[in-house]
Write a protein that holds these residues in place. Structure first.
Motif, PDB file in Angstrom:
ATOM      1  N   TYR A   1      41.589  41.820  37.007  1.00  0.00           N
ATOM      2  CA  TYR A   1      42.640  41.331  37.479  1.00  0.00           C
ATOM      3  C   TYR A   1      41.703  41.055  39.064  1.00  0.00           C
ATOM      4  CZ  TYR A   1      45.735  41.043  34.662  1.00  0.00           C
ATOM      5  OH  TYR A   1      46.586  40.173  33.155  1.00  0.00           O
ATOM      6  N   ALA A   2      41.696  40.182  39.911  1.00  0.00           N
ATOM      7  CA  ALA A   2      41.078  40.270  41.408  1.00  0.00           C
ATOM      8  C   ALA A   2      41.952  39.005  41.967  1.00  0.00           C
ATOM      9  CB  ALA A   2      39.929  39.487  41.337  1.00  0.00           C
ATOM     10  N   PHE A   3      42.117  39.728  42.932  1.00  0.00           N
ATOM     11  CA  PHE A   3      43.358  39.272  44.291  1.00  0.00           C
ATOM     12  C   PHE A   3      42.076  38.572  45.510  1.00  0.00           C
ATOM     13  CE2 PHE A   3      45.345  38.919  48.102  1.00  0.00           C
ATOM     14  CZ  PHE A   3      46.567  37.961  48.383  1.00  0.00           C
ATOM     15  N   ASP A   4      42.035  37.660  45.753  1.00  0.00           N
ATOM     16  CA  ASP A   4      41.629  36.816  46.606  1.00  0.00           C
ATOM     17  C   ASP A   4      42.587  36.112  48.054  1.00  0.00           C
ATOM     18  OD1 ASP A   4      39.616  36.556  48.956  1.00  0.00           O
ATOM     19  OD2 ASP A   4      38.379  35.140  47.483  1.00  0.00           O
ATOM     20  N   ILE A   5      42.721  36.849  49.246  1.00  0.00           N
ATOM     21  CA  ILE A   5      43.031  36.624  49.922  1.00  0.00           C
ATOM     22  C   ILE A   5      42.728  34.990  50.352  1.00  0.00           C
ATOM     23  CG2 ILE A   5      42.208  37.333  52.246  1.00  0.00           C
ATOM     24  CD1 ILE A   5      46.496  37.189  51.278  1.00  0.00           C
ATOM     25  N   ALA A   6      41.795  34.780  50.062  1.00  0.00           N
ATOM     26  CA  ALA A   6      41.131  33.594  50.418  1.00  0.00           C
ATOM     27  C   ALA A   6      41.360  32.277  49.804  1.00  0.00           C
ATOM     28  CB  ALA A   6      39.922  33.264  51.621  1.00  0.00           C
ATOM     29  N   SER A   7      41.592  32.977  48.706  1.00  0.00           N
ATOM     30  CA  SER A   7      42.259  31.813  47.217  1.00  0.00           C
ATOM     31  C   SER A   7      44.201  31.846  46.542  1.00  0.00           C
ATOM     32  CB  SER A   7      40.549  31.474  46.398  1.00  0.00           C
ATOM     33  OG  SER A   7      40.606  32.750  45.893  1.00  0.00           O
ATOM     34  N   TYR A   8      43.628  32.973  47.231  1.00  0.00           N
ATOM     35  CA  TYR A   8      45.702  33.574  46.578  1.00  0.00           C
ATOM     36  C   TYR A   8      46.707  32.126  46.814  1.00  0.00           C
ATOM     37  CZ  TYR A   8      49.902  34.658  46.523  1.00  0.00           C
ATOM     38  OH  TYR A   8      51.880  35.259  46.474  1.00  0.00           O
ATOM     39  N   LYS A   9      47.191  31.236  47.807  1.00  0.00           N
ATOM     40  CA  LYS A   9      47.312  29.968  47.267  1.00  0.00           C
ATOM     41  C   LYS A   9      46.845  29.145  47.483  1.00  0.00           C
ATOM     42  CE  LYS A   9      52.533  28.919  48.725  1.00  0.00           C
ATOM     43  NZ  LYS A   9      52.362  27.604  47.709  1.00  0.00           N
ATOM     44  N   THR A  10      47.207  27.615  47.273  1.00  0.00           N
ATOM     45  CA  THR A  10      46.388  26.578  47.408  1.00  0.00           C
ATOM     46  C   THR A  10      47.301  25.802  48.463  1.00  0.00           C
ATOM     47  OG1 THR A  10      46.697  25.510  45.159  1.00  0.00           O
ATOM     48  CG2 THR A  10      44.517  26.051  45.800  1.00  0.00           C
ATOM     49  N   THR A  11      46.658  25.108  49.345  1.00  0.00           N
ATOM     50  CA  THR A  11      47.838  24.358  50.371  1.00  0.00           C
ATOM     51  C   THR A  11      48.723  23.318  48.804  1.00  0.00           C
ATOM     52  OG1 THR A  11      47.002  24.885  52.335  1.00  0.00           O
ATOM     53  CG2 THR A  11      48.289  22.933  51.941  1.00  0.00           C
TER      54      THR A  11
END
Length: 168
Positions: free
Chosen positions: A138-148
């Protein structure tokens, strides 16, 4: 899949992310990052074979990448969730977890489900078979965590063409 393809997938992720400061928690760190570190002279690796106390993490600051492998299942689940949240929120831009999924692992202290990690904001990148059980990456990337969302812009909020025309 085999251990070799798991290593190849993880090395590919590391090359893609191009981290400068790396924190590795778990037994697989040094071997996994060896080639990358050999080619990146300004990169640093801080390694813990077991999860460090949270106050020790605070002393080391923030990292470009945190890699956690095969340690969360050996911790009580509330402590493991607290470690994940602290790493994700305070100590890194990107976080990779390698974790066994399911309840069929007899020697583990906590058992994880796919929905547990989705609830913590992670995205499933890959899965592998190990001893007839599933291990997920699994990965978490703050830059792509939530799309607008599309609706979240001034086009839908203020209707300047209607100013002074309608009164509600």
């Amino acid at each position: 899949m085999h251990q070799q393809s798991e290593q190849a997938e993880l090395k590919s992720l590391i090359q893609q992310f191009q981290p400068k400061q790396i924190l590795s928690i778990g037994p697989a760190g040094e071997e996994l990052f060896a080639d990358y570190l050999a080619n990146c002279q300004q990169c640093t690796l801080l390694e813990f074979t077991t999860p460090p106390p949270l106050d020790v993490l605070d002393q080391h600051g923030r990292f470009d990448l945190v890699f956690v492998s095969h340690v969360l299942e050996r911790m009580p689940k509330p402590e493991a969730e607290q470690l994940i949240a602290r790493l994700r929120d305070v100590h890194c831009d990107r976080l990779i977890l390698v974790i066994p999924i399911g309840t069929g692992w007899s020697e583990h202290q906590s058992h994880w489900l796919h929905t547990d990690l989705l609830g913590l904001g992670f995205t499933l990148l890959a899965d592998f078979l190990s001893n007839k059980h599933t291990v997920h990456v699994y990965a978490f990337d703050i830059a792509s965590y939530k799309t607008t969302p599309d609706w979240l812009n001034n086009k839908y909020w203020a209707n300047p063409e209607l100013f002074n025309k309608h009164w509600w």
